[in-house]
Structures are given as C-alpha cells and as structure tokens.
Motif scaffolding. Structure first.
Motif, PDB file in Angstrom:
ATOM      1  N   PHE A 107      47.792  15.662  89.100  1.00  0.00           N
ATOM      2  CA  PHE A 107      48.372  15.476  91.031  1.00  0.00           C
ATOM      3  C   PHE A 107      46.953  16.636  91.694  1.00  0.00           C
ATOM      4  O   PHE A 107      47.007  16.628  93.024  1.00  0.00           O
ATOM      5  CB  PHE A 107      49.270  15.578  90.924  1.00  0.00           C
ATOM      6  CG  PHE A 107      50.033  14.503  91.234  1.00  0.00           C
ATOM      7  CD1 PHE A 107      50.076  13.447  90.961  1.00  0.00           C
ATOM      8  CD2 PHE A 107      51.103  14.702  90.912  1.00  0.00           C
ATOM      9  CE1 PHE A 107      50.453  11.768  90.843  1.00  0.00           C
ATOM     10  CE2 PHE A 107      52.019  13.161  89.666  1.00  0.00           C
ATOM     11  CZ  PHE A 107      51.685  11.964  89.741  1.00  0.00           C
ATOM     12  N   HIS A 108      46.427  18.335  90.545  1.00  0.00           N
ATOM     13  CA  HIS A 108      46.353  18.467  91.661  1.00  0.00           C
ATOM     14  C   HIS A 108      45.234  19.583  91.174  1.00  0.00           C
ATOM     15  O   HIS A 108      44.722  21.009  91.388  1.00  0.00           O
ATOM     16  CB  HIS A 108      47.396  20.150  91.969  1.00  0.00           C
ATOM     17  CG  HIS A 108      48.366  19.321  92.395  1.00  0.00           C
ATOM     18  ND1 HIS A 108      48.559  18.522  94.005  1.00  0.00           N
ATOM     19  CD2 HIS A 108      49.983  18.932  91.834  1.00  0.00           C
ATOM     20  CE1 HIS A 108      50.129  18.380  94.518  1.00  0.00           C
ATOM     21  NE2 HIS A 108      50.813  18.808  92.721  1.00  0.00           N
ATOM     22  N   SER A 146      44.245  14.198  91.311  1.00  0.00           N
ATOM     23  CA  SER A 146      44.655  14.775  92.321  1.00  0.00           C
ATOM     24  C   SER A 146      45.068  13.584  92.989  1.00  0.00           C
ATOM     25  O   SER A 146      45.141  12.401  92.091  1.00  0.00           O
ATOM     26  CB  SER A 146      43.053  14.621  93.005  1.00  0.00           C
ATOM     27  OG  SER A 146      42.249  13.120  93.308  1.00  0.00           O
ATOM     28  N   ILE A 147      46.131  13.462  93.592  1.00  0.00           N
ATOM     29  CA  ILE A 147      46.485  12.620  94.725  1.00  0.00           C
ATOM     30  C   ILE A 147      46.533  11.341  94.894  1.00  0.00           C
ATOM     31  O   ILE A 147      46.448   9.899  94.533  1.00  0.00           O
ATOM     32  CB  ILE A 147      47.772  13.031  95.334  1.00  0.00           C
ATOM     33  CG1 ILE A 147      48.633  14.454  95.065  1.00  0.00           C
ATOM     34  CG2 ILE A 147      48.756  11.993  96.161  1.00  0.00           C
ATOM     35  CD1 ILE A 147      49.461  14.772  96.085  1.00  0.00           C
ATOM     36  N   ASP A 148      44.894  11.457  95.610  1.00  0.00           N
ATOM     37  CA  ASP A 148      44.348   9.832  96.538  1.00  0.00           C
ATOM     38  C   ASP A 148      44.220   9.667  95.078  1.00  0.00           C
ATOM     39  O   ASP A 148      44.155   8.822  94.945  1.00  0.00           O
ATOM     40  CB  ASP A 148      43.207  10.713  96.792  1.00  0.00           C
ATOM     41  CG  ASP A 148      43.320  11.708  98.136  1.00  0.00           C
ATOM     42  OD1 ASP A 148      44.363  11.277  98.909  1.00  0.00           O
ATOM     43  OD2 ASP A 148      42.961  12.820  98.763  1.00  0.00           O
ATOM     44  N   TYR A 202      46.729   7.295  93.626  1.00  0.00           N
ATOM     45  CA  TYR A 202      47.333   6.095  95.091  1.00  0.00           C
ATOM     46  C   TYR A 202      45.908   5.099  94.582  1.00  0.00           C
ATOM     47  O   TYR A 202      46.015   4.435  94.661  1.00  0.00           O
ATOM     48  CB  TYR A 202      47.367   6.959  96.052  1.00  0.00           C
ATOM     49  CG  TYR A 202      47.476   5.714  97.494  1.00  0.00           C
ATOM     50  CD1 TYR A 202      48.848   5.867  97.244  1.00  0.00           C
ATOM     51  CD2 TYR A 202      46.815   5.264  97.410  1.00  0.00           C
ATOM     52  CE1 TYR A 202      49.132   4.766  98.202  1.00  0.00           C
ATOM     53  CE2 TYR A 202      47.122   4.595  98.827  1.00  0.00           C
ATOM     54  CZ  TYR A 202      47.980   4.192  98.946  1.00  0.00           C
ATOM     55  OH  TYR A 202      48.487   2.959  99.787  1.00  0.00           O
ATOM     56  N   ASN A 215      49.146   5.492 101.554  1.00  0.00           N
ATOM     57  CA  ASN A 215      48.875   7.123 101.147  1.00  0.00           C
ATOM     58  C   ASN A 215      49.095   8.739 101.567  1.00  0.00           C
ATOM     59  O   ASN A 215      49.460   9.363 100.792  1.00  0.00           O
ATOM     60  CB  ASN A 215      47.047   6.873 101.653  1.00  0.00           C
ATOM     61  CG  ASN A 215      46.415   8.245 100.626  1.00  0.00           C
ATOM     62  OD1 ASN A 215      47.270   9.177  99.777  1.00  0.00           O
ATOM     63  ND2 ASN A 215      45.155   8.050 100.759  1.00  0.00           N
ATOM     64  N   THR A 216      49.716   8.743 102.689  1.00  0.00           N
ATOM     65  CA  THR A 216      50.458   9.460 103.636  1.00  0.00           C
ATOM     66  C   THR A 216      51.734   9.277 103.029  1.00  0.00           C
ATOM     67  O   THR A 216      52.031  10.687 102.665  1.00  0.00           O
ATOM     68  CB  THR A 216      50.047   9.680 104.663  1.00  0.00           C
ATOM     69  OG1 THR A 216      49.396   8.968 105.027  1.00  0.00           O
ATOM     70  CG2 THR A 216      51.270  10.147 106.001  1.00  0.00           C
ATOM     71  N   ARG A 250      51.538  11.447  99.058  1.00  0.00           N
ATOM     72  CA  ARG A 250      51.396  12.388  99.310  1.00  0.00           C
ATOM     73  C   ARG A 250      53.232  13.322  99.290  1.00  0.00           C
ATOM     74  O   ARG A 250      53.047  14.419  98.860  1.00  0.00           O
ATOM     75  CB  ARG A 250      50.707  12.713 100.128  1.00  0.00           C
ATOM     76  CG  ARG A 250      49.191  11.985 100.123  1.00  0.00           C
ATOM     77  CD  ARG A 250      48.279  12.495 101.306  1.00  0.00           C
ATOM     78  NE  ARG A 250      48.072  13.764 100.321  1.00  0.00           N
ATOM     79  CZ  ARG A 250      47.431  14.488 100.081  1.00  0.00           C
ATOM     80  NH1 ARG A 250      46.181  13.661  99.175  1.00  0.00           N
ATOM     81  NH2 ARG A 250      46.830  16.229  99.906  1.00  0.00           N
ATOM     82  N   TRP A 251      53.810  12.220 100.539  1.00  0.00           N
ATOM     83  CA  TRP A 251      54.783  13.407 100.658  1.00  0.00           C
ATOM     84  C   TRP A 251      56.299  12.962  99.417  1.00  0.00           C
ATOM     85  O   TRP A 251      56.306  13.731  99.422  1.00  0.00           O
ATOM     86  CB  TRP A 251      55.926  12.798 102.066  1.00  0.00           C
ATOM     87  CG  TRP A 251      54.605  13.102 103.547  1.00  0.00           C
ATOM     88  CD1 TRP A 251      53.880  12.450 104.164  1.00  0.00           C
ATOM     89  CD2 TRP A 251      54.877  14.361 103.841  1.00  0.00           C
ATOM     90  NE1 TRP A 251      53.721  13.739 105.117  1.00  0.00           N
ATOM     91  CE2 TRP A 251      54.532  14.493 104.898  1.00  0.00           C
ATOM     92  CE3 TRP A 251      55.644  15.509 103.149  1.00  0.00           C
ATOM     93  CZ2 TRP A 251      54.990  15.730 105.921  1.00  0.00           C
ATOM     94  CZ3 TRP A 251      56.286  16.761 103.922  1.00  0.00           C
ATOM     95  CH2 TRP A 251      55.149  16.549 105.520  1.00  0.00           C
ATOM     96  N   ILE A 307      55.135  12.552  96.528  1.00  0.00           N
ATOM     97  CA  ILE A 307      54.439  13.592  95.259  1.00  0.00           C
ATOM     98  C   ILE A 307      54.974  15.253  95.865  1.00  0.00           C
ATOM     99  O   ILE A 307      54.992  15.991  94.833  1.00  0.00           O
ATOM    100  CB  ILE A 307      52.809  13.517  95.491  1.00  0.00           C
ATOM    101  CG1 ILE A 307      52.574  12.056  94.627  1.00  0.00           C
ATOM    102  CG2 ILE A 307      52.533  14.601  93.827  1.00  0.00           C
ATOM    103  CD1 ILE A 307      53.455  11.530  93.004  1.00  0.00           C
ATOM    104  N   ALA A 308      54.554  15.553  97.077  1.00  0.00           N
ATOM    105  CA  ALA A 308      55.086  16.354  97.405  1.00  0.00           C
ATOM    106  C   ALA A 308      56.597  16.793  96.935  1.00  0.00           C
ATOM    107  O   ALA A 308      56.880  18.031  97.055  1.00  0.00           O
ATOM    108  CB  ALA A 308      54.779  16.661  99.081  1.00  0.00           C
TER     109      ALA A 308
END
Length: 716
Positions: A185-186, A196-198, A201, A646-647, A650-651, A653-654
């Motif tokens: 993811f990073h 990456s998360i994007d 996704y 997508n937003t 991301r939250w 995964i955070a």
C-alpha cells in the motif's frame, strides 16, 4: 531463561504445577502477548486472507471481529474462575468438583476433540505452505519438521517457556505483517501493479465480485457470503476458546487481577493480525488476479489457504516466500506448543490424577489428599486435617537442599513424613508428563496424514469446528456462574447438541444439493453458497440446542437453591488445591489479607467477591461494550455505505495501518516493560525480607562484646 528467572527472582519451586501454571504470577504484558500468539493460528493468516479474497473487505473484517469477540468475553470467565476456583489448573476440574466423574469424562472428550481440531488446522495450514514453497518437500517430512520444533521446546520449558517464546514469535509475526502492508500500500514503484492505495483501489474497482455482494463489488459490506461466514466464525471460535484448555491455562498462569486485562488487551491487539493481514493480502490477491487477467490460484489451492503465498511471491519473490515460511513457523510453533500443553494437562490432571491412578481417593474435594481427613468447614474438630503447606516445612527445605547438592542422576528420596510421599507421586507425574508431551507431539503426524488422505481442506475444517464443539460452549460458561445448573443438563446438552448439530448440517446439505453425496459435505463450490448455508445451519443448531437443553433441563430437574446452598456449592470448587502450594498463599500475599480475616485458613468467598468486584464489573462492561461495537455498531455503520469510494477506501486502509502499527508497538514494548517492573518489585521485596530477617536475628541473638581478659600483673 524463563526457568532461571522463576527460580532465582521469584523463588518458585520446581514442581509439576509450575510446568502448567508458570507459578501463577505471569505479568499482564506476557499474558497479552501469549493470547495473541496462541490465537494466531496458521488458519488466522491463511484462512482470513482466503475469506478476504473471496468476499472483499467484509471478509477480512468478519474474520477478525468474529474471532476477537470470544477473547473479549472470556475475560469475564477468567475473573469468575479466579473467584470460584482459584486452585484449579483446568476448567475440567471445576466440572468434576461440581457434577462428578461421568460429566467430567464427557467434557474431557470435548476438550480433547477441540485440541485435535485446532491441531489439525494448524498442521494442515503449515504443511500446505511448506510443501507449496519448498521444492520436493513431501507432506510426511514437513509434518515431522513441524512436530520436532513444537515438541522440542515444549518438552524443555513447559508452559512457562512458551510465554517468552510467544513474545518473540508475536514480534516476528507483526514485523513481517508490517513489511507486506508497507510494500503493497505504501511503496509505489514504476511497473509494479501494486504499491499504493490508489493502484489497489483501481484494480479492485475493476474486479467482479461474487453475486452475493452488492453490485458484485469487493468494496462493500453488503455481502451475503461475508455475513454468513461472520456468524459461522463467531460460533466456531466460541468453541475453540471456551472449550480449549490452552486459554484456561493462560488465565490460571496470570496474576489474580491481571488476567482479564490480558484477555481484553490481547484480543484488541490480535484483531490487528487478521484485519490488517487479510485486508492486505486478500485485496492484493484480487487486484493481482484482475491485473493478470486470471486467478493466481486454483479453487483447490484457494481452499488450502495459499493466498498469502501467492501474493508474497508476486510482490517480493523469493524473499516473500522466506517471510511467509517464517511467519507460518512462528504461528504453528506457538499454537502447537499451547495445544500440546493443553492435552498434556488434561491427561495428567483430569485423567491420570482423578480416574487412572489418584494418589488417594477422597470422598470429595474437601478431603485432604495428604492425610485423607476433612478440612475446614466440614471437619470434625477431633479429627481435622492438620497438614501444613510445604512452603513453611523445614524438612521439605532440607529435602530440597539435599536434592540440589546431590549430583547423581538418581536423586535421594524425600524424607518429610507429611509431604514426602506426595512429592514422590508428583515426581512420577512429571515423568508421565514428559511421555505425554512426546506422545502427543508424535501423534500430530498421523493426524495430519489422515486429514490429508481424507481430502479435508483448511476451509472446510475451519467452518466445521462449531458444529463439532459448539454444543458444549454454553454448559461450560454456565458451570462457572449458575448455581442451579445440573450434571444431567450438562451431559444431555453436550451429547444431544452434537448430534443435532451434525444432523442439521448433513440434512441441510442434502436438501440444498438435492442429492446424497459425502464429497459435497466438505466442498465449497464457487458456483453456489450451499456449503455456507449448510455450515451456518449446523453451527447455529449445535450452539443453540446445547444452550437450550442446558437451561431447560436444569430448570425442570433442579429446584431453586438458597444462599447457603450456593455458598456450599462454590466452596466445593474452592477446595480444589495443591496441598504443597495452596492457592491461599498467593492470594493472601496479593491482596494483603491479614490472618484475622481468614476463614478456615483461607479468604472467604465473600472476601474474594469483594476483592474482584471492580475487576469483574470492568471485564463485563468492556467485554459486552466491545462486542456490541464489533458485531452491531461497526457493521451497521459500514452498511450505510453501499460501495466504498476512493476516499473512504483510503480511510479504511489508514485505520488498518493505525491498528497494525499501534498493536505492534504495544506487543513489543509493554511485555518487556511489565516483566522488568515485576522483577524489580520482586527483587526489592526479597531484599526487604532479608533485612527484616537479619534485624530479627540480631534482636533475638544480640552480638555480645567479649569482656577484656585481665592478667595477674594487671590485678597486682
């Protein structure tokens, strides 16, 4: 190291009990890390990723939440065990004290069945990974390797050593988990489909999920198969916690008031393992399959739980394989060792000591096993037990010194007239324990081979465990709380509940598939959800019928009991004890109870309830609150969002990242800190005791200054 610390810092005597309860003074941090280590099966890493790969984000959550709830609620049971049966080493001893030998033997069967199912799952998962990764490695040799690792350090250190090894294993598991999380993811790299998360996704959004998911999306909580698995997971894991002796052992080994915190914090920390790992590896599997245009695994390989292996190979190559093998070895050895100790404790404490060859047969638990006379409240003053604890026995101390100084292989016998014969009996049990550990470890090999030859895969066995042991969950819980419960209700609930659960599972499978085919009972087809529905029906029938039969039969056959009868009932379980090191010594020291407040040389039941009242209420409140959050509030909030944007992804995964890193920091730092603090406290207490003893000796025997010698010349 553990044995040295227990001997020289805590001054624990080397006895049979210390091999199974580690002295009863294990710190909060080590308890939490042991719970995490024991509960991190190979199935935790493999099956959770498989469920996420099949159902998407809901699969990872339901696996983690469903398996965390039993740990949180077990915290209350842990407190209740300390209050009502502080001297018990197994939960089966409590059942025997309350309901007699027949009920005891029935639940011994269910306890060992639970250990067999858990062992089969961890061995199947571990062997599947090793044979898939290592070229030309066959199943027989891989199972022998795992058994050699599990058996060796269990044999050397007993339960105590597993606490320190569990800390190391858990730290390694979390370190590897964080490596994969950051890599997928990073860590964006050109040409890498993930990183990456994007990117993840985008690939998930292009993937077509199962028909039971809303809009066939993997990015939704509205998943029928995910919800069905969640229910099956909760029922099955209640059985593998409440009926598995290894978790009761962890409760017995902890300090009196710290056990419940160990389970609560351990449960919250463990949640990060399947939640973060399955979210990472399961979603990465879906994304990579979409990227390459085909599934990375066949349905058979998916059933074996090889999702993490496939993903690790794609993202890290050979290094990924090494990390997965190391991760699986850590989980298999920790859980395997706990299961070996659990089975061994049942064989020694519940089968050999009670049924096969007891030291002395007494009428009930109130009889002293050393002299056969009654103790405390039931004793005739003219014929009352007068045996003292080994702690204050000078002859036993002399025997210990004699044994220590003797360098021969065959040690001299015990000369103490009160404790000597019983200590010889315990030495025999230690010999039996060693053989039990060896034989149990070796039997893991044929168990693995039999399951493999029967084509029992990890997914099927995981879903089946609730059907087999779910009927015994409610009776065991009520045995720790409900004074009106009867032995007949316990027996009927466990046996009939098992029969009803199995029949419900088989009949529902036949009706759903519309034909009788044994191979269909343990097969999960991707074309329909008949497998999930039949397992759901079987799991619910087992635990539901077990609970209903227990309550109904008890209410019908047992009239209400008054307060005096309740007190006497729990006094029977409080009579469970080791006469060499009574539980009263630990609790008197822990709670600073003066001798004047003791009733028959031990804290009264009312005193124990008062001491544990705050602990009990805290465990109950937090356990229920967190359970409601995990299975009602959190999922309900997530269903308000049909498909993750997508937003929101991301939250999500955070949140997974935050939970994983926080849990890793806690489980690495806190156990060391609490253990050092306890050791410093114990050393200071020892020094203070020595100063007091020296001062007392000086007062009793003051140093006299010799008179000067006067010579004849001086006199003149």
């Amino acid at each position: 190291m553990f044995n040295l610390i227990r001997s020289y810092v805590y001054n624990d005597r080397v006895m049979l009990d210390t091999d199974f309860d580690a002295g009863g003074r294990v710190s909060l941090g080590l308890t939490a890390t042991t719970i995490v280590s024991q509960w991190t099966w190979a199935a935790t890493l493999l099956q959770s990723s498989t469920v996420a790969a099949k159902n998407g984000i809901s699969g990872a959550f339901w696996y983690a939440a469903g398996a965390t709830i039993p740990l949180l609620l077990f915290a209350t049971i842990s407190v209740q065990l300390k209050v009502n049966a502080p001297g018990a080493k197994t939960f089966l001893q409590v059942i025997q004290a309350r309901f007699g030998n027949r009920t005891h033997l029935i639940y011994c069967f269910f306890a060992i069945l639970t250990n067999v199912i858990v062992t089969a799952m961890l061995m199947l998962g571990g062997c599947a990974v090793l044979t898939n990764i290592v070229d030309d490695l066959n199943l027989e040799f891989s199972s022998m390797v795992l058994v050699a690792i599990i058996g060796s350090y269990t044999f050397i250190g007993g339960l105590g050593a597993t606490f320190y090894v569990s800390y190391f294993n858990t730290a390694v598991v979390f370190a590897i988990l964080l490596v994969f999380l950051v890599k997928i993811f990073h860590s964006p790299v050109d040409g890498d489909p993930l990183g990456s998360i994007d990117r993840v996704y985008l690939l998930l959004n292009c993937s077509e999920g199962p028909d039971g998911n809303h809009e066939n999306s993997y990015l939704t909580f509205l998943s029928l198969d995910g919800f069905i698995f969640g229910v099956i997971n909760v029922v099955g894991n209640f059985g593998t916690v409440f009926v598995d002796q290894s978790y009761w052992q962890s409760s017995v080994a902890t300090k009196p008031k710290q056990g419940m915190w160990g389970f609560l914090l351990g449960g919250l920390v463990w949640f990060a393992v399947p939640f973060a790992f399955a979210t990472t590896m399961g979603l990465a599997y879906i994304a990579l399959s979409t990227y390459w245009g085909q599934d990375l695994l066949t349905p058979a390989e998916l059933g074996q739980g090889l999702v993490p292996v496939a993903v690790a190979n794609e993202v890290l190559g050979y290094k990924g394989h090494v990390l997965i093998v190391l991760m699986i070895l850590m989980s298999v050895t920790s859980t395997g060792s706990a299961e070996v100790i659990a089975i061994t404790s049942i064989v020694i404490y519940d089968l050999y000591q009670i049924h096969l060859k007891p030291y002395r047969r007494v009428a009930d638990t109130n009889g002293c096993i050393l002299c056969g006379k009654s103790r405390g409240r039931m004793a005739n003053p003219r014929d009352q037990c007068s045996c003292t604890s080994m702690t204050h026995c000078k002859q036993c101390s002399a025997d210990d010194v004699n044994q220590e100084n003797n360098k021969r292989v065959i040690k001299p016998g015990f000369k103490c007239k009160v404790h000597g014969n019983y200590r010889t009996y315990l030495e025999l049990l230690k010999y039996k324990r060693d053989w039990a550990i060896v034989i149990t470890s070796i039997l893991f090999i044929p168990l693995t081979l039999i399951c493999y030859r029967l084509n029992v895969n990890l997914e099927a066995l995981y879903n089946l465990m609730g059907v087999m042991i779910g009927s015994s969950v409610v009776p065991i819980v009520l045995a720790m709380f409900w004074s009106r419960l009867t032995g007949r209700a316990m027996e009927l609930a466990a046996v009939l509940g098992l029969v009803i659960g199995v029949l419900a599972w088989l009949l529902s499978s036949i009706i759903l598939h519309r034909k009788f085919d044994l191979s269909l009972f343990l097969q999960n087809s991707s074309e329909d959800n008949h497998f999930e529905f039949s397992m759901l029906i079987g799991n619910l029938a087992a635990i539901g019928s077990g609970g209903a039969i227990t309550i109904v039969v008890s209410l019908v056959t047992q009239p209400p009991v008054d307060e005096a009868q309740q007190t006497e009932l729990w006094e029977k379980t409080r009579d469970i004890d080791n006469p060499l090191s009574p539980w009263t010594e630990l609790y008197i020291k822990e709670f600073a109870i003066t001798e004047k407040k003791l009733v028959f040389n031990r804290p009264s039941l009312q005193q124990m309830k008062a001491e544990f009242m705050t602990t009990y209420r805290t465990a109950m409140f937090l356990g229920v609150l967190l359970t409601v959050i995990f299975i009602i509030v959190w999922p309900a909030l997530m269903t308000l969002v049909t498909v993750f944007s997508n937003t929101l992804f991301r939250w999500w995964i955070a949140l997974s990242d935050l939970w994983a890193f926080s849990a890793a920091i806690f489980i690495i730092v806190v156990p060391i800190a609490t253990e050092i603090m306890d050791m410093v406290k114990e050393i200071r207490a020892m020094r203070g005791t020595r100063r007091v003893n020296v001062s007392s000796d000086l007062e009793l025997n003051p140093v006299r200054t010799p008179k000067p010698v006067v010579t004849v010349s001086e006199q003149a």
